[in-house]
Design an enzyme around this catalytic site. Sequence first.
Site: not given
Length: 614
Positions: A20-25, A28, A45, A143
């Site tokens: 579904l998504g990804s980021g620096g940390f 998902t 996650k 956030d």
Amino acid sequence: MLGSMEQTLLGGRYQVVRRLGSGGFSRTFLVSDLHLPNHPRCVIKQLKVQDKDTGTLDMARRLFDTEARVLYQLGNHPQIPALLAHFEEDQEFYLAQEYIEGSRLNRQVEEGKPWSETRVVLLLQEVLEILSFVHRQQVIHRDIKPSNLIRRHRDGKLVLIDFGAVKQVTSSPLLDAETGATNITVAIGTHGYMPNEQYAGKPRFSSDVYAVGMLGIRALTGLHPQKIDEDPVTSELAWRHHAPETSSALTAVLDKMVRYDFRDRYPTAQEALEALQNLPNPLHGLVGTQIYQTWMRGSQGRGPTFPGDDYDSTLGPTETSEPTAFADDQDSTSLFPVDLAYSNGSTSGALPLVVPDVLEEEFKLPVRLGSLLAVGLLSTFGFGLVIWRSGLTIAFEPSNQTVTIPFQRAGTPSLATDLSMLLPPEEKATYLSRQGDRLWDQGSYPDALDIYNEAVEVQIDYAPAYLGRCKTLISLKRPVEAIAACDDALAYSTYYPEAVRSKGNAEEQQGHLLAALELYESANRLMPAMAEAWLDRGRVLQKLGRSAEALAAIDQAIARDRESAEAWTVRGEAALALKRYDHAIIALEKALQIDPDYGPAQDLRQRARRLLGR
């Protein structure tokens, strides 16, 4: 890498469907839970640890466990994704959370398309109601932004996702993914919604208030926050000229929410919510004519349109996000206020059901009732129907109507009974339980008990109805039956600290103080932010003559709720038993400031004064 993950069961039970998504940390994934019937979907996650040396892993593990407990506690709220599981596998950390099907709010807060003031007020109130719960649990989200708010398909409610508490696990003790530097205090948030103290890594509850205020300003102006200038002298946001029609009352509230200095803002979401609720005529004379409209499917998956809207969406600057729950935008559901309009008498064309927040909250009316009600009700009145009952309005409007003429209040028979009969079991159980809660709050205990019993008959596994039954039986001085009801609640909801606490109340009512103490301690472990359980614990410890321990427990209760006259009174009683007379007087005076007529505090203060010879 994703292909291999799809072949592996995470935690031995979760089959990856897609990323579904990804980021620096984190990354998902949408997964299926193969251990449950029908393999329901949820969100996993995966929290990345950059440096996997023993010390870093141990620290990450401790923080991960702590934050998972916080998220578990927060997931008790119906508009926050529930934490389903947390586990470690191959030195990676995973959170499994409820999958929210709906549409992200950033699909509705569009660049260059300002909202009406009414829409903004209603949006802010809904967000602040959720955030007030979060703040009561001693958690700062950090956030708040449109992409972290999902309009849920099944009931049109906003759901708040992506908690900063999770990011504390992944960032604070670990290495920055870009610089390699160790971050002990890290600024977490999104540009434009993050105040200066949060940039400095020192967020406060009022930092969340700032973000919600920015959300309101973005909706009012149609501008992304990064496009709004600051006053060069005061550093305050210069947004008013972008929304000149905004009332002075709402402008004042928003200005206070987004003050540069956190000390000048509302300290928590609850104070900001109360300010909005106390606005003079906050809906501009349209109370009862401004209502919520639910569309199950919007045009091309975009959600509802309003007079003058076009179909081309131009979104603002990209907002990166690491979702803890994710919403597909293919089928958009929205819940927004519209002006009621007279119908032209024709029943042709689309007639979307218009349902106010009061109805949606009180009756949980599903949108699928629209066609059923339309057939029976429109044939009777022949034009847009209005039903008014204590603020309740139901209406229809033709899809091609461009001129709006507000309806006036109309006196018609109550439809509450009929509507409840039409609800499916799970929604009828919710409706009945909320009716029982209102009766219990009013002290109508026999009537409340009847309603809770009816809710249980409708849905035998509905834990909140059993909890309501337990609390009511305690109020009726029937503790043995109350314990059985609380046990039923816990049988159907294994994580239910309120039921654990209520069972303790029933044991205490029977004089079983040690059994009650054990239950209160368990409730404290399950939900540390629940002030009432700390108060119960302190009260029982004082009854057992363990005044020093009672004082410690009561201090925990007061730290969470300083406006409890009972808590200050028990503190005074414990201090008195420990011969700390001055402390006792101060606590009892505080109790009487809160409630001047509170008898136990009056009696204890007189006793303390006699002991001091005053």
